[in-house]
Design a protein around this motif. Sequence first.
Motif, PDB file in Angstrom:
ATOM      1  N   LYS A  24       0.775  -1.148  -0.082  1.00 54.76           N
ATOM      2  CA  LYS A  24      -0.115   0.005   0.063  1.00 54.76           C
ATOM      3  C   LYS A  24       0.801   1.138   0.078  1.00 54.76           C
ATOM      4  O   LYS A  24       1.734   1.285   0.783  1.00 54.76           O
ATOM      5  CB  LYS A  24      -0.883  -0.016   1.187  1.00 54.76           C
ATOM      6  N   ILE A  25       0.844   2.266  -0.930  1.00 52.47           N
ATOM      7  CA  ILE A  25       1.300   3.432  -1.270  1.00 52.47           C
ATOM      8  C   ILE A  25       0.885   4.599  -0.588  1.00 52.47           C
ATOM      9  O   ILE A  25       1.362   5.786  -0.101  1.00 52.47           O
ATOM     10  CB  ILE A  25       2.235   3.320  -2.134  1.00 52.47           C
ATOM     11  N   ALA A  26      -0.520   4.665  -0.795  1.00 50.55           N
ATOM     12  CA  ALA A  26      -1.351   5.802  -0.597  1.00 50.55           C
ATOM     13  C   ALA A  26      -2.947   5.730  -0.721  1.00 50.55           C
ATOM     14  O   ALA A  26      -3.295   4.641  -1.056  1.00 50.55           O
ATOM     15  CB  ALA A  26      -1.196   6.805  -2.037  1.00 50.55           C
ATOM     16  N   ILE A  27      -3.621   6.534  -0.073  1.00 57.14           N
ATOM     17  CA  ILE A  27      -5.004   6.747  -0.219  1.00 57.14           C
ATOM     18  C   ILE A  27      -5.345   7.710  -0.964  1.00 57.14           C
ATOM     19  O   ILE A  27      -4.944   8.977  -0.634  1.00 57.14           O
ATOM     20  CB  ILE A  27      -5.453   6.816   1.378  1.00 57.14           C
ATOM     21  N   ILE A  28      -6.495   7.738  -1.608  1.00 61.52           N
ATOM     22  CA  ILE A  28      -7.122   8.793  -2.676  1.00 61.52           C
ATOM     23  C   ILE A  28      -8.418   8.947  -2.281  1.00 61.52           C
ATOM     24  O   ILE A  28      -9.269   7.653  -2.286  1.00 61.52           O
ATOM     25  CB  ILE A  28      -6.621   8.624  -4.073  1.00 61.52           C
ATOM     26  N   GLU A  42     -15.603  19.502  -5.539  1.00 65.43           N
ATOM     27  CA  GLU A  42     -15.001  17.980  -5.328  1.00 65.43           C
ATOM     28  C   GLU A  42     -13.725  18.011  -5.724  1.00 65.43           C
ATOM     29  O   GLU A  42     -13.494  18.275  -6.958  1.00 65.43           O
ATOM     30  CB  GLU A  42     -16.156  17.362  -5.712  1.00 65.43           C
ATOM     31  N   LEU A  43     -12.742  17.502  -4.759  1.00 65.60           N
ATOM     32  CA  LEU A  43     -11.386  17.250  -5.252  1.00 65.60           C
ATOM     33  C   LEU A  43     -10.853  16.159  -4.807  1.00 65.60           C
ATOM     34  O   LEU A  43     -11.416  15.421  -3.820  1.00 65.60           O
ATOM     35  CB  LEU A  43     -10.453  18.301  -4.739  1.00 65.60           C
ATOM     36  N   PHE A  44      -9.901  15.551  -5.389  1.00 64.67           N
ATOM     37  CA  PHE A  44      -9.315  14.244  -5.012  1.00 64.67           C
ATOM     38  C   PHE A  44      -8.082  14.587  -3.998  1.00 64.67           C
ATOM     39  O   PHE A  44      -7.169  15.023  -4.642  1.00 64.67           O
ATOM     40  CB  PHE A  44      -8.957  13.486  -6.105  1.00 64.67           C
ATOM     41  N   ARG A  45      -8.249  13.971  -2.749  1.00 70.73           N
ATOM     42  CA  ARG A  45      -7.122  14.477  -1.792  1.00 70.73           C
ATOM     43  C   ARG A  45      -6.262  13.026  -1.690  1.00 70.73           C
ATOM     44  O   ARG A  45      -6.804  11.851  -1.482  1.00 70.73           O
ATOM     45  CB  ARG A  45      -7.848  14.621  -0.433  1.00 70.73           C
ATOM     46  N   ALA A  46      -4.877  13.086  -1.759  1.00 71.79           N
ATOM     47  CA  ALA A  46      -4.075  11.948  -1.803  1.00 71.79           C
ATOM     48  C   ALA A  46      -3.206  12.156  -0.526  1.00 71.79           C
ATOM     49  O   ALA A  46      -2.654  13.136  -0.325  1.00 71.79           O
ATOM     50  CB  ALA A  46      -3.295  11.816  -3.147  1.00 71.79           C
ATOM     51  N   VAL A  47      -2.985  11.166   0.246  1.00 68.31           N
ATOM     52  CA  VAL A  47      -1.837  11.005   1.378  1.00 68.31           C
ATOM     53  C   VAL A  47      -1.318   9.714   1.232  1.00 68.31           C
ATOM     54  O   VAL A  47      -1.670   8.761   0.693  1.00 68.31           O
ATOM     55  CB  VAL A  47      -2.694  11.128   2.563  1.00 68.31           C
ATOM     56  N   THR A  48      -0.299   9.729   1.727  1.00 65.63           N
ATOM     57  CA  THR A  48       0.829   8.541   1.803  1.00 65.63           C
ATOM     58  C   THR A  48       0.013   7.615   2.663  1.00 65.63           C
ATOM     59  O   THR A  48      -0.871   7.815   3.498  1.00 65.63           O
ATOM     60  CB  THR A  48       2.026   8.925   2.523  1.00 65.63           C
ATOM     61  N   TRP A  49       0.449   6.220   2.427  1.00 66.30           N
ATOM     62  CA  TRP A  49      -0.247   5.168   3.386  1.00 66.30           C
ATOM     63  C   TRP A  49       0.498   5.082   4.717  1.00 66.30           C
ATOM     64  O   TRP A  49       1.614   5.348   4.748  1.00 66.30           O
ATOM     65  CB  TRP A  49      -0.163   3.838   2.709  1.00 66.30           C
ATOM     66  N   ALA A  50      -0.423   5.091   5.701  1.00 65.81           N
ATOM     67  CA  ALA A  50       0.068   4.562   6.991  1.00 65.81           C
ATOM     68  C   ALA A  50      -1.225   3.937   7.772  1.00 65.81           C
ATOM     69  O   ALA A  50      -2.472   4.538   7.357  1.00 65.81           O
ATOM     70  CB  ALA A  50       0.751   5.892   7.784  1.00 65.81           C
ATOM     71  N   PRO A  51      -1.155   3.204   8.327  1.00 64.83           N
ATOM     72  CA  PRO A  51      -2.268   2.663   9.230  1.00 64.83           C
ATOM     73  C   PRO A  51      -2.891   3.719  10.227  1.00 64.83           C
ATOM     74  O   PRO A  51      -4.139   3.508  10.194  1.00 64.83           O
ATOM     75  CB  PRO A  51      -1.723   1.492  10.232  1.00 64.83           C
ATOM     76  N   ARG A  52      -2.060   4.411  10.657  1.00 62.46           N
ATOM     77  CA  ARG A  52      -2.771   5.605  11.533  1.00 62.46           C
ATOM     78  C   ARG A  52      -3.013   6.929  10.813  1.00 62.46           C
ATOM     79  O   ARG A  52      -1.808   7.129  10.153  1.00 62.46           O
ATOM     80  CB  ARG A  52      -2.141   5.919  12.787  1.00 62.46           C
ATOM     81  N   VAL A  72       1.169  10.700  -7.175  1.00 61.10           N
ATOM     82  CA  VAL A  72       1.286   9.733  -5.960  1.00 61.10           C
ATOM     83  C   VAL A  72       2.375   9.017  -6.689  1.00 61.10           C
ATOM     84  O   VAL A  72       3.495   8.632  -5.820  1.00 61.10           O
ATOM     85  CB  VAL A  72       0.085   8.816  -5.626  1.00 61.10           C
ATOM     86  N   TRP A  73       2.462   8.131  -7.737  1.00 64.28           N
ATOM     87  CA  TRP A  73       3.459   7.402  -8.252  1.00 64.28           C
ATOM     88  C   TRP A  73       4.782   8.091  -8.290  1.00 64.28           C
ATOM     89  O   TRP A  73       5.694   7.421  -8.270  1.00 64.28           O
ATOM     90  CB  TRP A  73       2.963   6.627  -9.750  1.00 64.28           C
ATOM     91  N   SER A  74       4.634   9.251  -9.046  1.00 61.64           N
ATOM     92  CA  SER A  74       5.939  10.103  -8.859  1.00 61.64           C
ATOM     93  C   SER A  74       6.454  10.248  -7.715  1.00 61.64           C
ATOM     94  O   SER A  74       7.623  10.165  -7.735  1.00 61.64           O
ATOM     95  CB  SER A  74       5.583  11.369  -9.663  1.00 61.64           C
TER      96      SER A  74
END
Length: 86
Positions: A24-28, A42-52, A72-74
């Motif tokens: 897992k690398i990110a949540i969108i 409406e926008l798409f918010r991307a964050v890095t993956w972490a359990p918390r 995100v991939w970049s």
Amino acid sequence: MRYWRPDLRSVRRGEWIMFDGERKIAIIRLVTIGLGEYGKRELFRAVTWAPRSEDRDLIGYFPDRHLAAVVVWSVYQRDLERARRV
């Protein structure tokens, strides 16, 4: 740089987890932001993956899901390259 193809898996309506293989690398997420007198958008918010949630880093807000996935991939590839140099 490796060939990129998005691997987005839907978690629930408006939320995807992005993967590199099984990692897992990110949540969108699709979010609605208020723009004051200009209404809402409406926008798409991307964050890095972490359990918390508090351990995640904001990558950014994007007008479409594909652009969010590209960025995100970049960012992920850049961070992998930096880690290899250390």
